[in-house]
Design a protein around this motif. Structure first.
Motif, PDB file in Angstrom:
ATOM      1  N   LEU A  99       0.820  -1.206   0.000  1.00  0.00           N
ATOM      2  CA  LEU A  99       0.000   0.000   0.000  1.00  0.00           C
ATOM      3  C   LEU A  99       0.857   1.260   0.000  1.00  0.00           C
ATOM      4  O   LEU A  99       0.342   2.361  -0.062  1.00  0.00           O
ATOM      5  CB  LEU A  99      -0.939   0.003   1.211  1.00  0.00           C
ATOM      6  CG  LEU A  99      -1.899  -1.194   1.288  1.00  0.00           C
ATOM      7  CD1 LEU A  99      -2.823  -1.046   2.483  1.00  0.00           C
ATOM      8  CD2 LEU A  99      -2.697  -1.336   0.005  1.00  0.00           C
ATOM      9  N   VAL A 100       2.171   1.102   0.054  1.00  0.00           N
ATOM     10  CA  VAL A 100       3.039   2.275   0.068  1.00  0.00           C
ATOM     11  C   VAL A 100       3.584   2.594  -1.315  1.00  0.00           C
ATOM     12  O   VAL A 100       4.509   3.372  -1.460  1.00  0.00           O
ATOM     13  CB  VAL A 100       4.190   2.104   1.080  1.00  0.00           C
ATOM     14  CG1 VAL A 100       3.652   2.060   2.482  1.00  0.00           C
ATOM     15  CG2 VAL A 100       5.018   0.866   0.767  1.00  0.00           C
TER      16      VAL A 100
ATOM     17  N   ALA B  91       1.210  12.809   3.797  1.00  0.00           N
ATOM     18  CA  ALA B  91       0.607  11.570   4.269  1.00  0.00           C
ATOM     19  C   ALA B  91       1.684  10.733   4.939  1.00  0.00           C
ATOM     20  O   ALA B  91       2.887  10.959   4.746  1.00  0.00           O
ATOM     21  CB  ALA B  91      -0.051  10.801   3.124  1.00  0.00           C
ATOM     22  N   ALA B  92       1.244   9.759   5.722  1.00  0.00           N
ATOM     23  CA  ALA B  92       2.174   8.858   6.395  1.00  0.00           C
ATOM     24  C   ALA B  92       1.589   7.456   6.404  1.00  0.00           C
ATOM     25  O   ALA B  92       0.365   7.275   6.432  1.00  0.00           O
ATOM     26  CB  ALA B  92       2.441   9.336   7.826  1.00  0.00           C
ATOM     27  N   SER B  93       2.490   6.472   6.390  1.00  0.00           N
ATOM     28  CA  SER B  93       2.070   5.073   6.439  1.00  0.00           C
ATOM     29  C   SER B  93       3.057   4.291   7.279  1.00  0.00           C
ATOM     30  O   SER B  93       4.253   4.584   7.288  1.00  0.00           O
ATOM     31  CB  SER B  93       2.012   4.494   5.022  1.00  0.00           C
ATOM     32  OG  SER B  93       1.818   3.091   5.068  1.00  0.00           O
ATOM     33  N   MET B  94       2.538   3.265   7.947  1.00  0.00           N
ATOM     34  CA  MET B  94       3.396   2.459   8.824  1.00  0.00           C
ATOM     35  C   MET B  94       3.996   1.246   8.129  1.00  0.00           C
ATOM     36  O   MET B  94       4.625   0.420   8.776  1.00  0.00           O
ATOM     37  CB  MET B  94       2.592   2.032  10.052  1.00  0.00           C
ATOM     38  CG  MET B  94       2.370   3.175  11.016  1.00  0.00           C
ATOM     39  SD  MET B  94       1.536   2.656  12.512  1.00  0.00           S
ATOM     40  CE  MET B  94      -0.163   2.803  11.985  1.00  0.00           C
ATOM     41  N   GLY B  95       3.770   1.123   6.841  1.00  0.00           N
ATOM     42  CA  GLY B  95       4.414  -0.009   6.194  1.00  0.00           C
ATOM     43  C   GLY B  95       3.613  -0.557   5.046  1.00  0.00           C
ATOM     44  O   GLY B  95       2.555  -0.043   4.705  1.00  0.00           O
ATOM     45  N   PRO B  96       4.104  -1.635   4.427  1.00  0.00           N
ATOM     46  CA  PRO B  96       3.538  -2.138   3.167  1.00  0.00           C
ATOM     47  C   PRO B  96       2.053  -2.457   3.217  1.00  0.00           C
ATOM     48  O   PRO B  96       1.362  -2.341   2.211  1.00  0.00           O
ATOM     49  CB  PRO B  96       4.346  -3.416   2.927  1.00  0.00           C
ATOM     50  CG  PRO B  96       5.592  -3.237   3.691  1.00  0.00           C
ATOM     51  CD  PRO B  96       5.245  -2.420   4.890  1.00  0.00           C
ATOM     52  N   ASN B  97       1.558  -2.874   4.369  1.00  0.00           N
ATOM     53  CA  ASN B  97       0.152  -3.270   4.446  1.00  0.00           C
ATOM     54  C   ASN B  97      -0.707  -2.284   5.219  1.00  0.00           C
ATOM     55  O   ASN B  97      -1.834  -2.596   5.598  1.00  0.00           O
ATOM     56  CB  ASN B  97       0.034  -4.655   5.077  1.00  0.00           C
ATOM     57  CG  ASN B  97       0.763  -5.699   4.255  1.00  0.00           C
ATOM     58  OD1 ASN B  97       0.653  -5.710   3.033  1.00  0.00           O
ATOM     59  ND2 ASN B  97       1.538  -6.546   4.899  1.00  0.00           N
ATOM     60  N   SER B  98      -0.161  -1.080   5.426  1.00  0.00           N
ATOM     61  CA  SER B  98      -0.896  -0.055   6.178  1.00  0.00           C
ATOM     62  C   SER B  98      -1.385   1.030   5.247  1.00  0.00           C
ATOM     63  O   SER B  98      -0.698   1.411   4.300  1.00  0.00           O
ATOM     64  CB  SER B  98       0.005   0.555   7.253  1.00  0.00           C
ATOM     65  OG  SER B  98       0.402  -0.421   8.181  1.00  0.00           O
ATOM     66  N   LYS B  99      -2.551   1.554   5.555  1.00  0.00           N
ATOM     67  CA  LYS B  99      -3.144   2.604   4.732  1.00  0.00           C
ATOM     68  C   LYS B  99      -2.330   3.892   4.851  1.00  0.00           C
ATOM     69  O   LYS B  99      -1.552   4.080   5.791  1.00  0.00           O
ATOM     70  CB  LYS B  99      -4.573   2.878   5.207  1.00  0.00           C
ATOM     71  CG  LYS B  99      -4.606   3.435   6.635  1.00  0.00           C
ATOM     72  CD  LYS B  99      -5.993   3.767   7.098  1.00  0.00           C
ATOM     73  CE  LYS B  99      -5.915   4.361   8.491  1.00  0.00           C
ATOM     74  NZ  LYS B  99      -7.212   4.725   9.041  1.00  0.00           N
ATOM     75  N   LEU B 100      -2.567   4.786   3.890  1.00  0.00           N
ATOM     76  CA  LEU B 100      -2.035   6.139   3.977  1.00  0.00           C
ATOM     77  C   LEU B 100      -2.983   6.991   4.814  1.00  0.00           C
ATOM     78  O   LEU B 100      -4.186   6.989   4.580  1.00  0.00           O
ATOM     79  CB  LEU B 100      -1.930   6.764   2.591  1.00  0.00           C
ATOM     80  CG  LEU B 100      -0.724   6.425   1.722  1.00  0.00           C
ATOM     81  CD1 LEU B 100      -0.834   7.163   0.394  1.00  0.00           C
ATOM     82  CD2 LEU B 100       0.572   6.751   2.417  1.00  0.00           C
TER      83      LEU B 100
END
Lengths: 114, 112
Positions: A99-100, B91-100
């Motif tokens: 999702l990144v 925007a920010a995300s905590m990783g590959p499977n986390s939403k923005l």
């Protein structure tokens, strides 16, 4: 060539009606999203699908139901429309399952509920 | 969950000047920080992003800096032009499977 397209661009309808918004991407991406942007421009994710499977389902009323017939399409159906549903709805897509990755947004559907 | 805040909410600069937009985030686990530009009547478009293993990234007139200790990151636009006028979202995300998680956006106006 439109990468992410949405129809319709504008949607004006009465409270209580049911409506659908369609989204298609021709980028070959695996992941698709629906976002809602309110009148203050706040952008919030609603749903995300990866290869037709639901992977993100935010706190969204049950009146909103996404459907992904194939990985290039993600439609949004809204039942019993309410005044507070008025907003701009954006579809987006990204490559792969992470999702990144860069998200590519459609032009938006401006929904007005009267 | 993650909370992203942007300051200020509006910014007006003279053409040719620099513009700096700041964002703070709450979750130290966040490691991906993109910036999106939204022009009037259009969808947001990625302009630059940074991951937590670097402190700065540049792309022509645009740069992003990240301070993980202070949990903030900034967008720098040099030699601003009228076409830079738009709403900018961090925007920010905590990783590959986390939403923005997006900030509330800032409206940048570049005066000719």
């Amino acid at each position: 060539d439109t990468a992410v397209s949405q129809t319709p661009k504008y949607l004006v309808t009465q409270m209580g009606n049911d409506k659908s918004i369609k989204c298609e991407q021709n980028l070959g991406h695996d992941t698709m999203y629906w976002y809602k942007q309110d009148s203050k421009k706040f952008l919030k994710i609603m749903f995300s699908y990866n290869n037709k499977e639901l992977i993100i389902n935010e706190t969204v009323p049950n009146r909103f139901s996404p459907k992904s017939p194939d990985k290039a399409h993600l439609n949004l159906h809204i039942n019993s429309l309410e005044l507070g549903d008025s907003a701009v709805y954006f579809c987006a897509s990204s490559q792969g399952t992470r999702l990144v990755e860069t998200q590519y947004f459609g032009p938006g559907t401006r929904l007005l509920v009267l | 969950g993650e909370n992203v805040e942007q300051h200020p909410s509006t910014l007006s600069v003279q053409e040719g000047d620099s513009a700096v937009i700041k964002c703070t985030y709450s979750d130290s686990a966040s490691n991906y920080f993109p910036w999106y530009k939204q022009e009037l009547g259009k969808g947001p478009q990625l302009i630059i992003d940074i991951r937590s293993n670097v402190g700065e990234k540049k792309d022509q007139r645009i740069a992003v800096t990240l301070n993980k200790t202070a949990k903030h990151f900034s967008l720098h636009i040099t030699e601003t032009q009228p076409e830079d006028s738009a709403v900018y979202f961090c925007a920010a995300s905590m990783g590959p499977n986390s939403k923005l998680t997006f900030g509330k956006g800032i409206t940048l106006s570049v005066r000719p």
